[in-house]
Design an enzyme around this catalytic site. Sequence first.
Site, short mmCIF file in Angstrom:
data_model
loop_
_atom_site.label_atom_id
_atom_site.label_comp_id
_atom_site.label_asym_id
_atom_site.label_seq_id
_atom_site.Cartn_x
_atom_site.Cartn_y
_atom_site.Cartn_z
N ASP A 97 0.86 -1.17 0.00
CA ASP A 97 0.00 0.00 0.00
C ASP A 97 0.91 1.24 0.00
OD1 ASP A 97 -1.62 2.05 0.78
OD2 ASP A 97 -2.65 0.95 2.36
N LYS A 191 4.86 14.36 -28.41
CA LYS A 191 4.31 14.07 -29.75
C LYS A 191 5.38 14.43 -30.78
CE LYS A 191 -0.51 15.02 -28.47
NZ LYS A 191 -1.38 13.92 -28.80
N HIS A 249 -0.85 21.62 -21.50
CA HIS A 249 -0.39 21.26 -22.85
C HIS A 249 -0.28 22.46 -23.81
CE1 HIS A 249 -1.02 17.29 -21.42
NE2 HIS A 249 -2.33 17.27 -21.59
N LYS A 349 -14.05 19.51 -25.54
CA LYS A 349 -14.45 18.11 -25.60
C LYS A 349 -15.76 18.03 -26.39
CE LYS A 349 -12.13 16.28 -21.56
NZ LYS A 349 -11.08 15.52 -22.27
C1 BG6 Z 1 -5.01 14.84 -21.10
C2 BG6 Z 1 -6.26 15.47 -20.59
O1 BG6 Z 1 -3.89 15.41 -20.50
O2 BG6 Z 1 -4.94 15.01 -22.52
C3 BG6 Z 1 -7.46 14.84 -21.22
O3 BG6 Z 1 -6.33 15.31 -19.17
C4 BG6 Z 1 -7.36 14.92 -22.73
O4 BG6 Z 1 -8.67 15.45 -20.79
C5 BG6 Z 1 -6.01 14.40 -23.22
O5 BG6 Z 1 -8.40 14.12 -23.27
C6 BG6 Z 1 -5.85 14.71 -24.70
O6 BG6 Z 1 -4.69 14.09 -25.20
P1 BG6 Z 1 -4.57 13.77 -26.77
O7 BG6 Z 1 -3.17 13.30 -26.94
O8 BG6 Z 1 -5.60 12.75 -27.07
O9 BG6 Z 1 -4.85 15.07 -27.47
#
Ligand code: BG6
Length: 496
Positions: A97, A191, A249, A349
Amino acid sequence: MSTETPNPGDITEPTNIVIFGASGDLTKRKLMPALIQMIDCGLLHPDSRIIGVVNNRSEQEWLELVYAGLKEFSPEVAMDAARWQRFSAMLKMVPGDLDDDATYTGLAAALETLGGRKHALFYCAIPPEWYGRTATGLHAAGLVDQTGGFRRIVIEKPFGMDLASASALNRELQRFFDESQIYRIDHYLGKESVQNLLVFRFTNSILEPLWNRNYIDHIQISAAETLGVEYRAKYYEDSGALRDMIQSHLMQVMTLVAMEPPVEFTDAAVRDEKLKVLRAVRRFQPEDAACQAMGAQYAAGTIDGEKVPAYVAEPDVSPDSATETFAAVRFYIDNWRWQGVPFILWTGKRMQQRVSEIVIRFRKIPFNLFDTHASPPVPNAMVFRLHPDEGIFLRMNAKMPGLTTDTQRMVMRAPYAKDGMDVAEAYETLLHDVLLGDATLFSRADEVEESWEIVAPLLEAWKDRFSIGRYHAGSWDVPDMDKLLQGCVGGWHKPH
Ligand code: BG6
């Protein structure tokens, strides 16, 4: 990832890769598929071990779970019995744990019995509230000391939920680990297309003269997803799109687009330049939340012919939630290169398509010589497609064929990877970089804190919001986006 023989500089030394949260979702979806692929490519030393820290399961149960995960997320690999045998021989489980000191001493003992392999990488595939506890446990068990080999800790976002919690987390980790041992994963930086952006910028001399306020009208950096919140509402309700995607990001990508050429391609030099960009970002005033940023939430709709529910109807979402599932922010970078050029970062989204792009829109021509009946020339644009179909597109104008000077839009395309060529998954690149000790593609503590400081006034203004605009899932009908892009040549770039 290329299956060619790796360069000598890419070969890693035998390392114990310890995964906390080894029966969790991230391990199943991303880490194990990346590790098995790295072995196939010769990028993980065969004498390495992958040690899963797992609670309430036998080793046999854990191995079955790993196998089932690979079948789901790396079917081509799992179907090959020889590969699985080779891989499973590298797996070892340590029970325990996270909150129990005995887990860490048990881990230390297990690493000891693995003998010659002295390097260790600790991957925290666990909820962030456990990072501090895990670091403390590793330290108490003597696992942070680098005398016999490197010790590196990898953490996943979110790195805090605001400036205060991000700084607290940094301090907590830095009590035991030197900053050079901490690897904060931002999978966007892993990426290939994002790395290509750097190579493209700094190897093509024709770009540099154009890459500034004299020629660029504005820049849009986007990540549109078709997925909804899925099973992550408990986190997402508190996070929302601004924290989840923009603060992390997309702001990271912005720093790569905007930074000055570093003096060398080392982690320190690149990250220093990124930090300078963040320092130059104009600070928001409280009133800017209404005109320099906007949020919206998806209502029910249709994506690819399938009906999808509204955000508020998703599991674990409060029916009166005002959390944004779409966010857009207009940033300015106050320096010589970028003064006055808006950087619009947006994400959503349940959009119509899954597309992520960097769109550089150039200024309009000063005067149109060809005043004809057809549509006027379009302003030039350069698009870096991060996914899908990674590549670069340049939008130009050309003459229509025939006895006319009417213009037509022409798009020059340069796909990044040729058909059939493998593109490395972000996690393969990033794990490999941790093993090599190259932190260029990881966020440094000061960058993380600076970016939280920038968005703080927006978070503050949004925190007590009780209502929010809606868009239909599967549509681009996001309210107020056109307003946010007012004055920008060509307006909102909806991917297609
Ligand atoms: C993640 C987010 O960091 O990145 C998610 O928490 C999101 O909400 C994802 O869906 C998107 O990643 P990618 O590579 O699919 O654009």
